[in-house]
Design a protein around this motif. Structure first.
Motif, short mmCIF file in Angstrom:
data_model
loop_
_atom_site.label_atom_id
_atom_site.label_comp_id
_atom_site.label_asym_id
_atom_site.label_seq_id
_atom_site.Cartn_x
_atom_site.Cartn_y
_atom_site.Cartn_z
N ILE A 10 16.32 -32.65 27.63
CA ILE A 10 15.94 -34.04 27.38
C ILE A 10 15.79 -34.32 25.89
CG2 ILE A 10 14.82 -34.22 29.63
CD1 ILE A 10 12.14 -34.60 28.04
N PHE A 11 15.73 -33.26 25.08
CA PHE A 11 15.62 -33.38 23.63
C PHE A 11 16.91 -32.85 23.01
CE2 PHE A 11 14.38 -31.71 19.44
CZ PHE A 11 13.62 -32.76 18.93
N THR A 12 17.46 -33.60 22.08
CA THR A 12 18.69 -33.16 21.41
C THR A 12 18.36 -32.06 20.41
OG1 THR A 12 19.65 -35.36 21.67
CG2 THR A 12 20.65 -33.91 20.02
N GLY A 13 18.78 -30.85 20.73
CA GLY A 13 18.53 -29.70 19.87
C GLY A 13 17.38 -28.86 20.39
N ASP A 14 17.01 -27.87 19.60
CA ASP A 14 15.90 -26.98 19.91
C ASP A 14 14.70 -27.45 19.10
OD1 ASP A 14 14.02 -24.79 19.56
OD2 ASP A 14 15.53 -23.48 20.44
N SER A 15 13.70 -27.99 19.77
CA SER A 15 12.56 -28.59 19.07
C SER A 15 11.81 -27.57 18.23
CB SER A 15 11.62 -29.27 20.06
OG SER A 15 11.09 -28.34 20.99
N SER A 16 11.74 -26.33 18.67
CA SER A 16 11.04 -25.30 17.88
C SER A 16 11.75 -25.04 16.56
CB SER A 16 10.93 -23.99 18.67
OG SER A 16 10.08 -24.16 19.77
N MET A 17 13.07 -25.01 16.59
CA MET A 17 13.83 -24.79 15.35
C MET A 17 13.77 -26.04 14.47
SD MET A 17 14.54 -21.72 15.37
CE MET A 17 15.36 -21.73 13.80
N CYS A 18 13.79 -27.22 15.07
CA CYS A 18 13.64 -28.45 14.29
C CYS A 18 12.28 -28.47 13.59
CB CYS A 18 13.76 -29.68 15.19
SG CYS A 18 15.41 -29.97 15.84
N PHE A 19 11.25 -28.02 14.30
CA PHE A 19 9.91 -27.99 13.72
C PHE A 19 9.84 -26.96 12.59
CE2 PHE A 19 5.37 -26.62 13.80
CZ PHE A 19 4.81 -27.82 13.37
N TYR A 20 10.49 -25.82 12.77
CA TYR A 20 10.53 -24.80 11.73
C TYR A 20 11.14 -25.38 10.45
CZ TYR A 20 11.64 -20.41 9.35
OH TYR A 20 11.74 -19.40 8.43
N ARG A 21 12.29 -26.05 10.59
CA ARG A 21 12.94 -26.66 9.41
C ARG A 21 12.05 -27.74 8.79
NH1 ARG A 21 17.32 -25.95 12.90
NH2 ARG A 21 17.26 -28.12 13.58
N PHE A 22 11.40 -28.54 9.65
CA PHE A 22 10.48 -29.58 9.19
C PHE A 22 9.36 -28.95 8.36
CE2 PHE A 22 6.72 -32.29 9.90
CZ PHE A 22 7.22 -33.56 9.65
N CYS A 23 8.79 -27.85 8.85
CA CYS A 23 7.71 -27.17 8.14
C CYS A 23 8.20 -26.50 6.87
CB CYS A 23 7.05 -26.13 9.05
SG CYS A 23 6.08 -26.86 10.38
N LEU A 24 9.39 -25.94 6.92
CA LEU A 24 9.95 -25.25 5.76
C LEU A 24 10.10 -26.20 4.58
CD1 LEU A 24 11.06 -22.54 4.79
CD2 LEU A 24 13.29 -23.22 5.70
N LEU A 25 10.47 -27.44 4.84
CA LEU A 25 10.62 -28.42 3.77
C LEU A 25 9.28 -28.83 3.16
CD1 LEU A 25 13.35 -30.71 5.37
CD2 LEU A 25 13.63 -29.13 3.44
N ARG A 26 8.20 -28.62 3.90
CA ARG A 26 6.87 -29.04 3.45
C ARG A 26 5.99 -27.88 3.00
NH1 ARG A 26 9.38 -32.12 6.53
NH2 ARG A 26 9.10 -34.38 6.60
N HIS A 27 6.27 -26.69 3.52
CA HIS A 27 5.43 -25.53 3.24
C HIS A 27 6.32 -24.32 2.96
CE1 HIS A 27 2.38 -28.15 4.95
NE2 HIS A 27 3.06 -28.19 6.08
N ILE A 28 6.82 -24.25 1.76
CA ILE A 28 7.77 -23.21 1.39
C ILE A 28 7.20 -21.80 1.59
CG2 ILE A 28 7.16 -23.10 -1.07
CD1 ILE A 28 10.74 -23.15 0.30
#
Length: 190
Positions: A10-28
């Motif tokens: 129901i979600f396009t993509g893997d939400s866990s990996m999307c969240f990882y990338r989201f966090c990576l951009l904010r918390h190097i």
């Protein structure tokens, strides 16, 4: 009652990996976990010396470097809830069940925003990344479903992965989801 996997269903993509990338951009700082994450990936997928639960627990250790997880999750879902697929929004029902290997705490805000009351997912600590049980995958999904809904019949089950065949066998009808397209589940051997 209809049951749905979450990621790539129901979600396009893997939400866990999307969240990882989201966090990576904010918390190097979370990059410091990359060597152990890569080693865990190899040990699970190549060497087969680490269970999926153990591999994911090592991956999720980066949660330790995400300050204020609740607000970070809120910001993530503000940006990414739009990735919920149209086919699901068009047929969503009050009694839907989401059953996913993703962390429960992680999917709870999305389900709440979508009005989904029933969520079964992996028990992962949002601070440490440690599991308090098994990864909710394959046969574990069936065990977890029966623990909550022992005498409920599933009208339809939806997933993007054949690893969910144990859940598909419980349903009257089952569908493989490819993008927005729903295909009948391959032979279930009933």
């Amino acid at each position: 009652m209809n049951c749905y996997d979450f990621d790539d269903t129901i979600f396009t993509g893997d939400s866990s990996m999307c969240f990882y990338r989201f966090c990576l951009l904010r918390h190097i700082k979370i990059l410091r976990h990359l060597p152990k994450q890569a080693a865990a990936f190899v040990r699970h997928y190549v060497l087969h010396t680490l269970s999926k639960t153990e591999m994911k627990e090592i991956f999720y250790r980066y949660f330790q470097d995400v300050p204020d997880m609740e607000n970070t999750l809120s910001a993530f879902w503000d940006k990414n809830l739009r990735r919920v697929k149209n086919f699901y929004l068009a047929q969503q029902q009050e009694e839907d069940v989401i059953i996913s290997a993703s962390p429960e705490f992680f999917l709870e805000p999305a389900c709440k925003r979508l009005g989904i009351r029933h969520l079964i997912a992996s028990p992962v600590d949002p601070v440490t990344g440690c599991y308090a049980g098994e990864n909710c995958h394959g046969e574990e999904k069936v065990l977890r479903f029966h623990a909550l809904f022992s005498d409920v019949e599933i009208d339809a089950f939806y997933s993007d992965s054949l690893s969910d065949t144990p859940m598909a066998r419980l349903a009257k009808r089952a569908f493989l989801v490819k993008g927005e397209k729903l295909c009948p589940w391959p032979e279930l051997g009933r």
